[in-house]
Enzyme design. Structure first.
Site, PDB file in Angstrom:
ATOM      1  N   LEU A 108      48.009 101.393  45.965  1.00 33.37           N
ATOM      2  CA  LEU A 108      48.367 101.863  44.634  1.00 33.37           C
ATOM      3  C   LEU A 108      47.888 103.298  44.526  1.00 33.37           C
ATOM      4  O   LEU A 108      46.826 103.645  45.062  1.00 33.37           O
ATOM      5  CB  LEU A 108      47.706 101.001  43.548  1.00 33.37           C
ATOM      6  CG  LEU A 108      48.178  99.548  43.425  1.00 33.37           C
ATOM      7  CD1 LEU A 108      47.356  98.827  42.355  1.00 33.37           C
ATOM      8  CD2 LEU A 108      49.653  99.474  43.093  1.00 33.37           C
ATOM      9  N   ASP A 109      48.635 104.139  43.828  1.00 39.62           N
ATOM     10  CA  ASP A 109      48.225 105.523  43.648  1.00 39.62           C
ATOM     11  C   ASP A 109      46.852 105.582  42.982  1.00 39.62           C
ATOM     12  O   ASP A 109      46.437 104.648  42.287  1.00 39.62           O
ATOM     13  CB  ASP A 109      49.236 106.285  42.789  1.00 39.62           C
ATOM     14  CG  ASP A 109      50.603 106.361  43.448  1.00 39.62           C
ATOM     15  OD1 ASP A 109      50.673 106.233  44.683  1.00 39.62           O
ATOM     16  OD2 ASP A 109      51.593 106.552  42.719  1.00 39.62           O
ATOM     17  N   LYS A 110      46.173 106.689  43.163  1.00 40.99           N
ATOM     18  CA  LYS A 110      44.833 106.848  42.610  1.00 40.99           C
ATOM     19  C   LYS A 110      44.803 106.611  41.104  1.00 40.99           C
ATOM     20  O   LYS A 110      43.860 106.012  40.570  1.00 40.99           O
ATOM     21  CB  LYS A 110      44.304 108.256  42.934  1.00 40.99           C
ATOM     22  CG  LYS A 110      42.857 108.492  42.506  1.00 40.99           C
ATOM     23  CD  LYS A 110      42.390 109.879  42.932  1.00 40.99           C
ATOM     24  CE  LYS A 110      40.946 110.118  42.509  1.00 40.99           C
ATOM     25  NZ  LYS A 110      40.469 111.462  42.907  1.00 40.99           N
ATOM     26  N   THR A 112      46.913 104.752  39.388  1.00 41.62           N
ATOM     27  CA  THR A 112      47.584 103.500  39.025  1.00 41.62           C
ATOM     28  C   THR A 112      46.586 102.354  39.013  1.00 41.62           C
ATOM     29  O   THR A 112      45.725 102.250  39.878  1.00 41.62           O
ATOM     30  CB  THR A 112      48.720 103.190  40.022  1.00 41.62           C
ATOM     31  OG1 THR A 112      49.683 104.239  39.972  1.00 41.62           O
ATOM     32  CG2 THR A 112      49.408 101.878  39.682  1.00 41.62           C
ATOM     33  N   HIS A 193      55.147 106.812  45.846  1.00 43.24           N
ATOM     34  CA  HIS A 193      55.317 107.110  44.411  1.00 43.24           C
ATOM     35  C   HIS A 193      56.653 106.609  43.875  1.00 43.24           C
ATOM     36  O   HIS A 193      57.273 107.246  43.019  1.00 43.24           O
ATOM     37  CB  HIS A 193      55.231 108.617  44.161  1.00 43.24           C
ATOM     38  CG  HIS A 193      53.880 109.219  44.393  1.00 43.24           C
ATOM     39  ND1 HIS A 193      52.701 108.574  44.121  1.00 43.24           N
ATOM     40  CD2 HIS A 193      53.532 110.447  44.874  1.00 43.24           C
ATOM     41  CE1 HIS A 193      51.675 109.354  44.411  1.00 43.24           C
ATOM     42  NE2 HIS A 193      52.155 110.495  44.884  1.00 43.24           N
TER      43      HIS A 193
END
Length: 249
Positions: A108-110, A112, A193
């Site tokens: 997961l993105d930082k 998110t 993303h």
């Protein structure tokens, strides 16, 4: 691990987080380890993890080869096992889990939040992440911009990202259509993303993103950001089933 496979006693106890090899040798020397009702005197004793009865300081040790953890990943934490400067998800775990060498399944993105599975079962992770499996992932998002039925239709066809890649069809559900919209989106792949780029493709911007589910695994609403728990036997069984199924997408 098969029932007839053997492990060294010190390796097994180290794997179970009971100490370093040196510390375990001290435990054995201090007569604190029993195997099948008898004192263990040799750290190199070969045992059957699935059959032999092991006690350390009077406590029964149940051998586990794999662990499965459900984490509600908070923002500002990396989906990684280590990083030179930023906090990573492994830092959130109790040290007793570190000996299993768990890793995040996917990322997961930082910025998110939400569901992240951590395990040391590499085969399961590979199957869940395989592009051929099309494992569904559902997200909740706050979107800057009015999300419309036109966007729902566009996502259902698949949208073209900024690099020219056309996504697989996704299911977009509008919870609230407003200047700042609320949505749920289910996708079947994991491009970089991807959710953010899909909305950028229709002229909108994601300002908050949270993963709610991955395949049959649904985020436990009782877990606050940064909290985690072990999966239940039922959840593990559902994941094992999911890894063998192909989507009909």
């Amino acid at each position: 691990m098969a029932e007839n496979e053997k492990l060294r006693l010190d390796r097994l106890l180290n794997h179970m987080g009971l100490g370093t090899r040196k510390e375990i040798k001290k435990l054995i020397k201090a007569k604190q380890v029993m195997v099948n009702g008898e004192l263990a005197m040799d750290p190199g004793l070969h045992i059957f993890p699935q059959r032999d009865h092991i006690e350390v300081q009077g406590e029964v040790i149940e051998y586990r080869e794999y662990i499965y953890l459900m984490l509600n990943k908070p923002q500002d934490v990396l989906s990684a096992t280590e990083d030179a400067s930023d906090k990573v998800v492994i830092d959130l775990l109790d040290p007793t889990y570190h000996s299993f060498n768990p890793f995040p399944v996917g990322r997961l993105d930082k910025d998110t939040e939400g569901l992240l599975l951590l395990t040391n079962n590499g085969k399961l992770a590979h199957q869940l992440l395989s592009p051929k499996k099309h494992v569904p992932k559902t997200y909740y998002a706050l979107v800057q911009g009015l999300v419309t039925e036109e966007d729902v239709a566009a996502f259902a066809r698949g949208v073209e990202l900024d690099d020219g890649y056309r996504t697989l069809p996704g299911q977009l559900k509008i919870i609230r259509s407003a200047p700042q919209s609320e949505i749920e989106l289910t996708i079947y792949e994991g491009k970089y993303h991807q959710v953010k780029r899909m909305f950028e493709a229709v002229g909108k911007r994601v300002i908050y993103l949270k993963r709610l589910s991955m395949g049959p695994l649904v985020l436990d609403n009782n877990l606050k950001p940064g909290e985690y728990r072990e999966l239940t036997d039922e959840e593990i069984a559902l994941l094992q089933e999911a890894k063998t199924r192909h989507s009909v997408q």
